[in-house]
Design a protein around this motif. Structure first.
Motif, short mmCIF file in Angstrom:
data_model
loop_
_atom_site.label_atom_id
_atom_site.label_comp_id
_atom_site.label_asym_id
_atom_site.label_seq_id
_atom_site.Cartn_x
_atom_site.Cartn_y
_atom_site.Cartn_z
N ASP A 99 14.88 -47.67 26.68
CA ASP A 99 14.46 -47.39 28.05
C ASP A 99 14.25 -45.89 28.17
OD1 ASP A 99 14.18 -46.97 30.76
OD2 ASP A 99 16.13 -47.81 31.32
N MET A 100 13.02 -45.47 28.44
CA MET A 100 12.75 -44.03 28.44
C MET A 100 13.50 -43.32 29.57
SD MET A 100 8.77 -43.99 29.64
CE MET A 100 8.20 -44.59 31.22
N GLY A 101 13.89 -44.06 30.61
CA GLY A 101 14.66 -43.46 31.69
C GLY A 101 16.07 -43.06 31.26
N GLN A 102 16.50 -43.55 30.10
CA GLN A 102 17.80 -43.16 29.57
C GLN A 102 17.69 -42.03 28.54
OE1 GLN A 102 19.65 -46.74 28.08
NE2 GLN A 102 19.88 -47.63 30.12
N GLY A 103 16.47 -41.54 28.34
CA GLY A 103 16.28 -40.39 27.45
C GLY A 103 15.77 -40.78 26.08
#
Length: 280
Positions: A99-103
């Motif tokens: 998940d790109m929102g988690q880096g």
């Protein structure tokens, strides 16, 4: 109806919607064209293989554009179903579920550039109660900035659907600048309602000259560090020495790239790349 015109990120989370878009030939064609444009905006050194990141890689269509340019790449996507399709398609890049929102979980300075097609806008939605779009955007951009080599670029294709959505562009750009990037928006065909495309072009560690958008009127075509363009775009640029996609030379080049990567490849024969006769 209004519901038929809704953007996909309004109807379900990305890992669900991405599967529904798999079999749309029109979506595949558009995705391929936008990927080629994003690679163009990266302004990579001519004839030099680079190591690139594809965020929201899906089934690997955008990665194909990177492979055709002779580059190596890693793709990140939140959808296991789409990554399974990429594996079945035998894409040439390495794949990572995330998940790109988690880096981005990569070492500093790993990549020479990054592209992302129709993925970044998902971070503006709170699909879970714990999701904070500004925090997730900053986490993504700050870790991406770290993973890019200094002087490289990141290019994101976006599509704001109305004037209300423009505030999402402001939010995205603000978090990118806060993370250390410079750059801005490149708009292709700004006077066309259908052909207009938005690309967020970011520079890591240096302040570059923002490329010109396609279809914008300008007489200055010789500005350094700016993308050169013409009114008509040729999707497969034979004048650059690239082989026509799916032709015999293109297939042989792809097989040779795979051999260099240590993969098992069938031997070349006189039937390789031969066009079959149509059946009636």
């Amino acid at each position: 109806t209004m519901s038929s015109c809704r953007r996909p990120e309004h109807s379900a989370p990305p890992e669900v919607v991405s599967v529904l878009m798999l079999h749309s030939s029109r979506m595949i064609e558009i995705q391929t064209q936008m990927s080629e444009r994003a690679v163009e905006l990266l302004n990579l050194p001519e004839g030099q293989p680079c190591f690139l990141l594809d965020v929201g890689c899906g089934s690997g269509l955008s990665g194909d554009s990177l492979s055709e340019g002779g580059h190596y790449w890693v793709g990140v996507d939140i959808s296991t179903a789409m990554l399974d399709v990429a594996i079945d398609r035998e894409v040439e890049g390495d794949l990572l579920l995330g998940d790109m929102g988690q880096g981005m979980p990569f070492r500093p300075g790993t990549f020479d550039g990054c592209i992302s097609i129709s993925a970044l806008q998902w971070l503006c939605n709170a699909d879970k109660r714990t999701h904070s779009p500004p925090k997730r955007l900053y986490t993504f951009f700050s870790t991406l900035y770290s993973s890019l080599s200094r002087g490289s670029r990141a290019v994101f294709q976006l599509y704001p659907e109305n004037s209300e959505q423009v505030k999402n562009l402001t939010l995205i750009t603000a978090q990118a600048m806060r993370a250390g990037f410079s750059g801005g928006m490149v708009v292709d065909y700004p006077n066309s309602s259908k052909a207009k495309k938005f690309f967020l072009c970011l520079f890591a560690g240096v302040t570059g000259v923002l490329p010109k958008g396609l279809g914008s009127e300008t007489s200055d075509k010789a500005v350094s560090n700016q993308v050169q363009y013409s009114g008509q775009r040729c999707r497969f640029k034979n004048m650059k020495g690239k082989s026509v996609k799916k032709g015999r030379d293109w297939i042989l080049e792809k097989k040779e790239r795979r051999r260099r990567q240590g993969r098992e490849v069938r031997a070349d024969t006189k039937y390789t790349g031969r066009q079959r006769r149509p059946h009636f």
